[in-house]
Design an enzyme around this catalytic site. Sequence first.
Site, PDB file in Angstrom:
ATOM      1  CE  LYS A   1     -68.876  -5.815   6.084  1.00 46.57           C
ATOM      2  NZ  LYS A   1     -67.566  -5.393   5.318  1.00 46.57           N
TER       3      LYS A   1
ATOM      4  CD  GLU B   1     -64.819 -22.009   2.649  1.00 45.59           C
ATOM      5  OE1 GLU B   1     -63.772 -22.478   2.409  1.00 45.59           O
ATOM      6  OE2 GLU B   1     -65.743 -22.805   2.429  1.00 45.59           O
TER       7      GLU B   1
ATOM      8  CB  CYS C   1     -57.671 -18.118   0.669  1.00 44.26           C
ATOM      9  SG  CYS C   1     -58.803 -18.698  -0.792  1.00 44.26           S
TER      10      CYS C   1
ATOM     11  CD  GLU D   1     -53.905 -15.971   4.758  1.00 47.61           C
ATOM     12  OE1 GLU D   1     -54.351 -15.522   5.768  1.00 47.61           O
ATOM     13  OE2 GLU D   1     -54.406 -16.621   3.914  1.00 47.61           O
TER      14      GLU D   1
HETATM   15  P1  NAD Z   1     -61.022  -9.909   7.111  1.00 46.09           P
HETATM   16  O1  NAD Z   1     -61.407 -11.042   8.095  1.00 46.09           O
HETATM   17  O2  NAD Z   1     -60.315  -8.836   7.669  1.00 46.09           O
HETATM   18  O3  NAD Z   1     -62.475  -9.412   6.564  1.00 46.09           O
HETATM   19  C1  NAD Z   1     -63.430 -10.219   5.977  1.00 46.09           C
HETATM   20  C2  NAD Z   1     -64.694  -9.506   6.111  1.00 46.09           C
HETATM   21  O4  NAD Z   1     -65.252  -9.511   7.535  1.00 46.09           O
HETATM   22  C3  NAD Z   1     -64.897  -8.209   5.719  1.00 46.09           C
HETATM   23  O5  NAD Z   1     -66.048  -7.955   4.828  1.00 46.09           O
HETATM   24  C4  NAD Z   1     -64.940  -7.545   6.961  1.00 46.09           C
HETATM   25  O6  NAD Z   1     -65.623  -6.134   6.952  1.00 46.09           O
HETATM   26  C5  NAD Z   1     -65.899  -8.364   7.724  1.00 46.09           C
HETATM   27  N1  NAD Z   1     -65.467  -8.218   9.014  1.00 46.09           N
HETATM   28  C6  NAD Z   1     -64.694  -7.394   9.848  1.00 46.09           C
HETATM   29  N2  NAD Z   1     -65.037  -7.761  11.257  1.00 46.09           N
HETATM   30  C7  NAD Z   1     -66.190  -8.324  11.350  1.00 46.09           C
HETATM   31  C8  NAD Z   1     -66.935  -8.751  12.601  1.00 46.09           C
HETATM   32  N3  NAD Z   1     -66.260  -8.697  13.588  1.00 46.09           N
HETATM   33  N4  NAD Z   1     -68.134  -9.496  12.343  1.00 46.09           N
HETATM   34  C9  NAD Z   1     -68.284 -10.002  10.804  1.00 46.09           C
HETATM   35  N5  NAD Z   1     -67.613  -9.158   9.943  1.00 46.09           N
HETATM   36  C10 NAD Z   1     -66.620  -8.756  10.135  1.00 46.09           C
HETATM   37  O7  NAD Z   1     -60.452 -10.532   6.128  1.00 46.09           O
HETATM   38  P2  NAD Z   1     -59.733  -9.973   4.757  1.00 46.09           P
HETATM   39  O8  NAD Z   1     -58.639  -8.946   4.860  1.00 46.09           O
HETATM   40  O9  NAD Z   1     -60.961  -8.993   4.026  1.00 46.09           O
HETATM   41  O10 NAD Z   1     -59.537 -11.053   3.579  1.00 46.09           O
HETATM   42  C11 NAD Z   1     -58.161 -11.750   3.463  1.00 46.09           C
HETATM   43  C12 NAD Z   1     -58.468 -13.244   4.637  1.00 46.09           C
HETATM   44  O11 NAD Z   1     -59.466 -13.959   3.757  1.00 46.09           O
HETATM   45  C13 NAD Z   1     -57.202 -13.762   4.379  1.00 46.09           C
HETATM   46  O12 NAD Z   1     -56.867 -14.593   5.595  1.00 46.09           O
HETATM   47  C14 NAD Z   1     -57.564 -15.040   3.280  1.00 46.09           C
HETATM   48  O13 NAD Z   1     -56.713 -16.159   3.278  1.00 46.09           O
HETATM   49  C15 NAD Z   1     -58.941 -15.071   3.604  1.00 46.09           C
HETATM   50  N6  NAD Z   1     -59.687 -15.788   2.494  1.00 46.09           N
HETATM   51  C16 NAD Z   1     -60.050 -17.189   2.638  1.00 46.09           C
HETATM   52  C17 NAD Z   1     -60.750 -17.702   1.385  1.00 46.09           C
HETATM   53  C18 NAD Z   1     -61.103 -19.123   1.597  1.00 46.09           C
HETATM   54  O14 NAD Z   1     -61.935 -19.433   0.726  1.00 46.09           O
HETATM   55  N7  NAD Z   1     -60.788 -19.927   2.387  1.00 46.09           N
HETATM   56  C19 NAD Z   1     -61.065 -17.012   0.273  1.00 46.09           C
HETATM   57  C20 NAD Z   1     -60.540 -15.723   0.051  1.00 46.09           C
HETATM   58  C21 NAD Z   1     -59.820 -15.092   1.435  1.00 46.09           C
END
Ligand code: NAD
Length: 526
Positions: free
Chosen positions: A173, A246, A280, A377
Amino acid sequence: MATMFSTPTTATTAEIVSYDPATGQEIGRAPSVTAEEVRRAVARARAAQGEWAARSFAERGRVVLRAREIVLAGMDQIASLISRESGKPVAEALAMELVPTLDLMRYFAHRAGRLLKPEKLDLGQYNLMGRSSEIVYRPLGVVGIIAPWNFPWAIPLGEVVMALMAGNGVVLKPSELTPLTGLKIGEVFARAGLPEGLLAVVTGEGPTGAALVEAGVDKIMFTGSVATGRRVAEAAARHLVPCVLELGGKDPMLVLADADLEAAASAAVWGAFANSGQSCASVERCYVHESIAAKFTARVVEITRRLKQDVGTREGTDVGAMSSERQLCIVEEHVRDAIGRGAQVLIGGGRGAAGQLFHQPTVLAGVDHSMAVMREETFGPVLPLMTFETEDEAIRLANDSPYGLTASVWTRDIARGRRLARHIEAGTVMVNEVLYTHGIAQTPWGGVKDSGIGRTHGRLGLLELVSPRHIHTNRLARFHDLWWFNYTPQAAELFRGLARRFTSGSLLQTSRLLPQMLRRFRERRG
Ligand code: NAD
């Protein structure tokens, strides 16, 4: 291969639109996949997985290597798509998304078999009793991957490759902000000849991701924010589905007095502003020894001034657009809060001139830990600088955070850097490096504290995608075990001896029990 983009059913009623954040133009559309379709995708992946798991690592590797050739041949188009969907410069899409994944595809295609080789265990005295144990690694089944938008190619593709090489089916997804890049991953593997249905890409918003957690997968690999990660973990727990999380970071960079100042200043600027700070593992807090702070700060500002901010697809762009208005508003709020509490803006400070979703690379001084920019963050192009006097203070400041993804220590004294690294609470601590180890296929990636649970990449990451099974063999089954029925007084006495001598681990001690053991054998036979 049935990707949801290629086989939308009549149940698909809605679409999501992908926009170029730098221009606001529509790039394309993707289906908003329903919960029912997600369940069907999981069922199809499960049906295809058995035959895939039965193939050798070399056979699976050949498919991954074919996919790699397809990526290589289409490299520039893929980089351009990533750039248009996410706002990052094409050069960065090449360096930070294509290069690492091409390397990762080669690595796991060739190495997964060796990394998952059955392992013999040393059983100590049990070995002398004709016993042996080995661990074999079996595929999990179907792995659900939920990905963010900031590395829309590298994060999901790397996990897809590792999951497939481990023998699993996959349902991916991608983020709703970058669905076309997610679909591209499906297309590449379809062209490479992956069995039909084994990999599905289900595009959609949060509810599609939530549906994937509920759809009967065997593991969830989630990358995203802490808030969503908690929701995913709760839902997964209800089904006893394990998950790797992550999550976010607030990564500190410690610049010691003996650091190579020039290298550290350039690293701070790249670590904070690459991908418009939307990594991240971005440098989100920089602590500089007070003795070099003035010089270091001046160099950071000078290097920042030379950065070219523009649309990512234009040649020579260093810093592109941010990916969403929502994210840009968080950045503005953090900068506003810091200024309100006494921080100084040394360069940047607001929206960029290049267009709607640009935020200027911003350097702040005079910050402290009461400010949001040092605690939460920011995920944008902001580099707050703070000074410290002693090593202990630097470590205390670095660890004063709910996050623990990566950190870096800058010093010419490598032994000192490594010593400090051990005291920092983070999944990865780099000495004289920033940001980039997600790009190394061999090293584990993941955080501590609120930055997440579990690992991706490297052997530790691959082990998350298999089920370890223990196989125990007794080659001397004709000698019945001494601890089986019946429990005579003599048996109880032998057990006392075992407790005192056998458990010491010493063969000499255990050998003193031999007369009692022989008596027990005779007693049994009689
Ligand atoms: P997000 O949490 O808004 O979304 C991530 C994914 O989860 C998307 O595909 C979204 O559609 C999906 N999602 C949303 N609600 C959901 C639910 N209830 N159940 C299952 N899936 C759901 O994050 P984002 O804004 O896309 O990404 C940014 C964040 O990701 C930042 O906090 C960043 O630090 C983190 N990040 C972490 C890493 C790591 O390796 N630790 C890497 C990249 C990004």
